[in-house]
Design a protein around this motif. Structure first.
Motif, PDB file in Angstrom:
ATOM      1  N   GLU A   1       3.715  -7.929   1.104  1.00  0.00           N
ATOM      2  CA  GLU A   1       2.805  -6.982   0.463  1.00  0.00           C
ATOM      3  C   GLU A   1       3.548  -5.749  -0.022  1.00  0.00           C
ATOM      4  OE1 GLU A   1      -1.300  -4.435   1.160  1.00  0.00           O
ATOM      5  OE2 GLU A   1      -0.522  -5.650   2.800  1.00  0.00           O
ATOM      6  N   ILE A   2       4.469  -5.248   0.780  1.00  0.00           N
ATOM      7  CA  ILE A   2       5.250  -4.077   0.381  1.00  0.00           C
ATOM      8  C   ILE A   2       6.083  -4.395  -0.858  1.00  0.00           C
ATOM      9  CG2 ILE A   2       7.186  -2.604   1.096  1.00  0.00           C
ATOM     10  CD1 ILE A   2       5.917  -2.586   3.916  1.00  0.00           C
ATOM     11  N   LEU A   3       6.722  -5.557  -0.880  1.00  0.00           N
ATOM     12  CA  LEU A   3       7.505  -5.946  -2.060  1.00  0.00           C
ATOM     13  C   LEU A   3       6.629  -6.076  -3.297  1.00  0.00           C
ATOM     14  CD1 LEU A   3      10.111  -8.625  -0.909  1.00  0.00           C
ATOM     15  CD2 LEU A   3      10.533  -6.305  -1.664  1.00  0.00           C
ATOM     16  N   LEU A   4       5.478  -6.725  -3.141  1.00  0.00           N
ATOM     17  CA  LEU A   4       4.570  -6.881  -4.286  1.00  0.00           C
ATOM     18  C   LEU A   4       4.119  -5.538  -4.821  1.00  0.00           C
ATOM     19  CD1 LEU A   4       2.289  -9.844  -3.192  1.00  0.00           C
ATOM     20  CD2 LEU A   4       3.799  -9.782  -5.174  1.00  0.00           C
ATOM     21  N   ARG A   5       3.701  -4.664  -3.923  1.00  0.00           N
ATOM     22  CA  ARG A   5       3.220  -3.349  -4.357  1.00  0.00           C
ATOM     23  C   ARG A   5       4.313  -2.571  -5.098  1.00  0.00           C
ATOM     24  NH1 ARG A   5      -1.437  -1.121  -2.283  1.00  0.00           N
ATOM     25  NH2 ARG A   5      -2.574  -2.399  -0.796  1.00  0.00           N
ATOM     26  N   ARG A   6       5.539  -2.649  -4.597  1.00  0.00           N
ATOM     27  CA  ARG A   6       6.613  -1.843  -5.187  1.00  0.00           C
ATOM     28  C   ARG A   6       7.161  -2.445  -6.471  1.00  0.00           C
ATOM     29  NH1 ARG A   6       8.268   1.795  -7.410  1.00  0.00           N
ATOM     30  NH2 ARG A   6      10.345   2.626  -7.220  1.00  0.00           N
TER      31      ARG A   6
ATOM     32  N   VAL B   1       6.205  -5.519  -8.196  1.00  0.00           N
ATOM     33  CA  VAL B   1       5.339  -6.210  -9.151  1.00  0.00           C
ATOM     34  C   VAL B   1       4.309  -5.247  -9.707  1.00  0.00           C
ATOM     35  CG1 VAL B   1       3.702  -8.097  -9.490  1.00  0.00           C
ATOM     36  CG2 VAL B   1       5.717  -8.448  -8.062  1.00  0.00           C
ATOM     37  N   TYR B   2       3.631  -4.508  -8.829  1.00  0.00           N
ATOM     38  CA  TYR B   2       2.602  -3.577  -9.276  1.00  0.00           C
ATOM     39  C   TYR B   2       3.149  -2.191  -9.576  1.00  0.00           C
ATOM     40  CZ  TYR B   2      -0.374  -7.319  -7.687  1.00  0.00           C
ATOM     41  OH  TYR B   2      -0.961  -8.542  -7.519  1.00  0.00           O
ATOM     42  N   GLN B   3       4.449  -2.007  -9.355  1.00  0.00           N
ATOM     43  CA  GLN B   3       5.137  -0.760  -9.688  1.00  0.00           C
ATOM     44  C   GLN B   3       4.530   0.473  -9.025  1.00  0.00           C
ATOM     45  OE1 GLN B   3       8.008  -0.638 -11.769  1.00  0.00           O
ATOM     46  NE2 GLN B   3       7.938  -2.825 -11.400  1.00  0.00           N
ATOM     47  N   GLN B   4       4.042   0.314  -7.801  1.00  0.00           N
ATOM     48  CA  GLN B   4       3.506   1.460  -7.081  1.00  0.00           C
ATOM     49  C   GLN B   4       4.659   2.308  -6.549  1.00  0.00           C
ATOM     50  OE1 GLN B   4       0.907   0.072  -3.960  1.00  0.00           O
ATOM     51  NE2 GLN B   4      -0.883   0.184  -5.286  1.00  0.00           N
ATOM     52  N   LYS B   5       4.459   3.602  -6.567  1.00  0.00           N
ATOM     53  CA  LYS B   5       5.431   4.533  -6.001  1.00  0.00           C
ATOM     54  C   LYS B   5       5.263   4.526  -4.480  1.00  0.00           C
ATOM     55  CE  LYS B   5       6.649   6.100 -10.048  1.00  0.00           C
ATOM     56  NZ  LYS B   5       7.730   5.434 -10.684  1.00  0.00           N
ATOM     57  N   PRO B   6       6.330   4.862  -3.750  1.00  0.00           N
ATOM     58  CA  PRO B   6       6.223   4.898  -2.286  1.00  0.00           C
ATOM     59  C   PRO B   6       5.078   5.775  -1.782  1.00  0.00           C
ATOM     60  CG  PRO B   6       8.520   4.952  -2.921  1.00  0.00           C
ATOM     61  CD  PRO B   6       7.716   5.054  -4.191  1.00  0.00           C
ATOM     62  N   LYS B   7       4.796   6.875  -2.488  1.00  0.00           N
ATOM     63  CA  LYS B   7       3.707   7.757  -2.059  1.00  0.00           C
ATOM     64  C   LYS B   7       2.358   7.028  -2.161  1.00  0.00           C
ATOM     65  CE  LYS B   7       1.894  12.391  -2.766  1.00  0.00           C
ATOM     66  NZ  LYS B   7       2.002  13.631  -3.512  1.00  0.00           N
ATOM     67  N   GLU B   8       2.133   6.293  -3.246  1.00  0.00           N
ATOM     68  CA  GLU B   8       0.883   5.528  -3.400  1.00  0.00           C
ATOM     69  C   GLU B   8       0.785   4.449  -2.329  1.00  0.00           C
ATOM     70  OE1 GLU B   8      -0.091   5.043  -8.016  1.00  0.00           O
ATOM     71  OE2 GLU B   8       1.987   4.525  -7.527  1.00  0.00           O
TER      72      GLU B   8
ATOM     73  N   ALA C   1       2.184   4.462   0.606  1.00  0.00           N
ATOM     74  CA  ALA C   1       1.972   5.086   1.909  1.00  0.00           C
ATOM     75  C   ALA C   1       0.496   5.366   2.145  1.00  0.00           C
ATOM     76  CB  ALA C   1       2.788   6.376   2.011  1.00  0.00           C
ATOM     77  N   VAL C   2      -0.178   5.870   1.121  1.00  0.00           N
ATOM     78  CA  VAL C   2      -1.613   6.156   1.243  1.00  0.00           C
ATOM     79  C   VAL C   2      -2.394   4.850   1.446  1.00  0.00           C
ATOM     80  CG1 VAL C   2      -3.637   7.018   0.004  1.00  0.00           C
ATOM     81  CG2 VAL C   2      -1.500   8.297  -0.066  1.00  0.00           C
ATOM     82  N   ALA C   3      -2.077   3.839   0.648  1.00  0.00           N
ATOM     83  CA  ALA C   3      -2.806   2.572   0.718  1.00  0.00           C
ATOM     84  C   ALA C   3      -2.585   1.843   2.040  1.00  0.00           C
ATOM     85  CB  ALA C   3      -2.398   1.673  -0.450  1.00  0.00           C
TER      86      ALA C   3
ATOM     87  N   LYS D   1       8.409   8.002   4.152  1.00  0.00           N
ATOM     88  CA  LYS D   1       9.701   7.642   4.746  1.00  0.00           C
ATOM     89  C   LYS D   1       9.652   6.246   5.371  1.00  0.00           C
ATOM     90  CE  LYS D   1      13.895   8.829   5.558  1.00  0.00           C
ATOM     91  NZ  LYS D   1      14.832   8.862   4.452  1.00  0.00           N
ATOM     92  N   GLN D   2       8.532   5.913   6.018  1.00  0.00           N
ATOM     93  CA  GLN D   2       8.392   4.576   6.596  1.00  0.00           C
ATOM     94  C   GLN D   2       8.423   3.505   5.504  1.00  0.00           C
ATOM     95  OE1 GLN D   2       4.716   5.414   8.762  1.00  0.00           O
ATOM     96  NE2 GLN D   2       5.742   4.793  10.654  1.00  0.00           N
TER      97      GLN D   2
END
Length: 127
Positions: A82-87, A89-96, A98-100, A106-107
């Protein structure tokens, strides 16, 4: 256009005659819906996860054995995928992300680093 008329049908109270003609109001609604649709379409990436991950890891996809990558992806936990997909594929920033996911930025960054390192190691062992 159908969406515009449905919007008018469902919310006729939104139209205020004192602010302009019905034609102008419908034109603004159509423009806004077109912009929303365009933004929605451009957010969706159709790049396969394997190619995205390889590109981020600095590996040329045509040179890499896809079976090794698929095996490395299969070894990941559901959270890691899920983390790989979000980052990537969906181009989410780490801040987005983290909220989701209810984590700190940092984690997220640490997990991304560890996931990529884990995949690199698996692919080197298999290759």
């Amino acid at each position: 256009m159908a969406d515009v008329f449905i919007d008018l049908w469902e919310h006729p109270q939104k139209y205020d005659e004192s602010r302009g003609s019905l034609k102008a109001w419908l034109s603004v609604i159509a423009r806004n819906k077109a912009i929303d649709r365009y933004r929605q379409k451009t957010k969706i990436q159709t790049i396969p996860l394997e190619e995205t991950v390889l590109a981020q890891m600095g590996v040329e996809p045509e040179m890499e054995n896809r079976e090794e990558l698929q095996e490395a992806l299969a070894e990941l936990t559901e959270e890691e995928r899920e983390i790989l997909l979000r980052r990537y594929v969906y181009q989410q920033k780490p801040k987005e992300m983290a909220v989701a996911l209810g984590l700190s930025v940092k984690q997220i960054e640490n997990r991304l680093y560890r996931i990529k390192a884990k995949m690199r190691k698996q692919m080197e062992q298999e290759g």
